[in-house]
Design a protein around this motif. Structure first.
Motif, mmCIF file in Angstrom:
data_model
loop_
_atom_site.group_PDB
_atom_site.id
_atom_site.type_symbol
_atom_site.label_atom_id
_atom_site.label_comp_id
_atom_site.label_asym_id
_atom_site.label_seq_id
_atom_site.Cartn_x
_atom_site.Cartn_y
_atom_site.Cartn_z
ATOM 1 N N THR A 84 0.067 17.870 44.736
ATOM 2 C CA THR A 84 -0.776 19.050 44.873
ATOM 3 C C THR A 84 -1.059 19.297 46.343
ATOM 4 N N LEU A 85 -0.752 20.501 46.792
ATOM 5 C CA LEU A 85 -1.047 20.914 48.164
ATOM 6 C C LEU A 85 -2.397 21.611 48.131
ATOM 7 N N VAL A 86 -3.346 21.135 48.930
ATOM 8 C CA VAL A 86 -4.702 21.675 48.927
ATOM 9 C C VAL A 86 -4.974 22.319 50.282
ATOM 10 N N PHE A 87 -5.212 23.624 50.245
ATOM 11 C CA PHE A 87 -5.510 24.382 51.454
ATOM 12 C C PHE A 87 -7.014 24.646 51.455
ATOM 13 N N LEU A 88 -7.745 23.908 52.280
ATOM 14 C CA LEU A 88 -9.197 24.019 52.313
ATOM 15 C C LEU A 88 -9.631 25.301 53.006
ATOM 16 N N GLY A 89 -10.629 25.981 52.422
ATOM 17 C CA GLY A 89 -11.185 27.178 53.030
ATOM 18 C C GLY A 89 -10.334 28.425 52.863
ATOM 19 N N ARG A 90 -9.334 28.381 52.021
ATOM 20 C CA ARG A 90 -8.430 29.525 51.841
ATOM 21 C C ARG A 90 -8.554 30.079 50.430
ATOM 22 N N ARG A 91 -8.497 31.406 50.327
ATOM 23 C CA ARG A 91 -8.506 32.060 49.021
ATOM 24 C C ARG A 91 -7.097 32.449 48.597
ATOM 25 N N GLN A 92 -6.275 32.762 49.562
ATOM 26 C CA GLN A 92 -4.872 33.082 49.306
ATOM 27 C C GLN A 92 -4.082 32.910 50.590
ATOM 28 N N ILE A 93 -2.784 32.720 50.436
ATOM 29 C CA ILE A 93 -1.864 32.604 51.570
ATOM 30 C C ILE A 93 -0.617 33.382 51.183
ATOM 31 N N SER A 94 -0.209 34.300 52.011
ATOM 32 C CA SER A 94 1.001 35.085 51.727
ATOM 33 C C SER A 94 2.195 34.158 51.546
ATOM 34 N N GLY A 95 2.940 34.374 50.479
ATOM 35 C CA GLY A 95 4.132 33.571 50.206
ATOM 36 C C GLY A 95 3.879 32.344 49.357
ATOM 37 N N ILE A 96 2.635 31.899 49.273
ATOM 38 C CA ILE A 96 2.312 30.756 48.423
ATOM 39 C C ILE A 96 2.056 31.310 47.028
ATOM 40 N N GLU A 97 3.097 31.223 46.194
ATOM 41 C CA GLU A 97 3.051 31.805 44.850
ATOM 42 C C GLU A 97 3.939 30.986 43.925
ATOM 43 N N PRO A 98 3.637 30.986 42.620
ATOM 44 C CA PRO A 98 4.462 30.218 41.686
ATOM 45 C C PRO A 98 5.942 30.601 41.771
ATOM 46 N N GLY A 99 6.791 29.594 41.719
ATOM 47 C CA GLY A 99 8.235 29.820 41.780
ATOM 48 C C GLY A 99 8.814 29.761 43.175
ATOM 49 N N ARG A 100 7.984 29.755 44.198
ATOM 50 C CA ARG A 100 8.460 29.765 45.582
ATOM 51 C C ARG A 100 8.860 28.365 46.017
ATOM 52 N N ALA A 101 9.986 28.242 46.681
ATOM 53 C CA ALA A 101 10.456 26.963 47.215
ATOM 54 C C ALA A 101 9.910 26.791 48.624
ATOM 55 N N LEU A 102 9.523 25.556 48.947
ATOM 56 C CA LEU A 102 9.010 25.307 50.289
ATOM 57 C C LEU A 102 9.124 23.841 50.664
ATOM 58 N N PHE A 103 8.946 23.585 51.966
ATOM 59 C CA PHE A 103 8.849 22.244 52.528
ATOM 60 C C PHE A 103 7.395 22.064 52.923
ATOM 61 N N ALA A 104 6.838 20.876 52.716
ATOM 62 C CA ALA A 104 5.468 20.590 53.123
ATOM 63 C C ALA A 104 5.428 19.224 53.798
ATOM 64 N N LYS A 105 4.629 19.144 54.866
ATOM 65 C CA LYS A 105 4.502 17.886 55.597
ATOM 66 C C LYS A 105 3.026 17.564 55.748
#
Length: 128
Positions: A84-105
């Motif tokens: 689970t990627l947790v973005f603190l203090g954010r309500r939405q982020i453009s491009g962060i949506e179900p089905g989207r492929a990404l790299f996370a570090k």
């Protein structure tokens, strides 16, 4: 060879597997293979405290309004497990949506027995 290792299949064996496997199994294998090719860690092998780069597809994205700090949480599946990627203090982020492929570090933490990365650095993959 360990029981959980996947060995390459011969042509006929591969075709038979593709015909009999469920769509979910095939998707999981493809995600795992793509993650390994990119040199990323597999989610099922990472441990708390490790600094890792993972790759996969977002299954769910949920805004959680909390009284003191809103969060946006996204479940990243790489074919082996979910982080689970947790973005603190954010309500939405453009491009962060179900089905989207990404790299996370980021650094892996545990919350309620689940693997999480707080405020990860991420890169969106182009839509396929």
């Amino acid at each position: 060879m360990a029981a959980d290792e996947v060995r390459p299949r011969s042509g006929l064996r591969s075709l038979l597997h593709r015909l009999t496997a469920s769509e979910q199994e095939l998707e999981s294998e493809d995600l795992r293979r793509d993650s390994e090719r990119a040199g990323c860690a597999c989610a099922d092998t990472v441990k708390r405290g490790e600094l890792v780069t993972v790759a996969g597809r977002l299954r769910t994205v949920v805004y959680t309004p909390r009284t003191n700090l809103p969060t946006l949480e996204a479940d990243l599946y790489d074919g082996t497990d979910v982080i689970t990627l947790v973005f603190l203090g954010r309500r939405q982020i453009s491009g962060i949506e179900p089905g989207r492929a990404l790299f996370a570090k980021g650094r892996v933490a545990l919350r309620d027995g689940r693997k999480v990365i707080y405020n990860p650095h991420y890169e969106l993959e182009a839509h396929r």
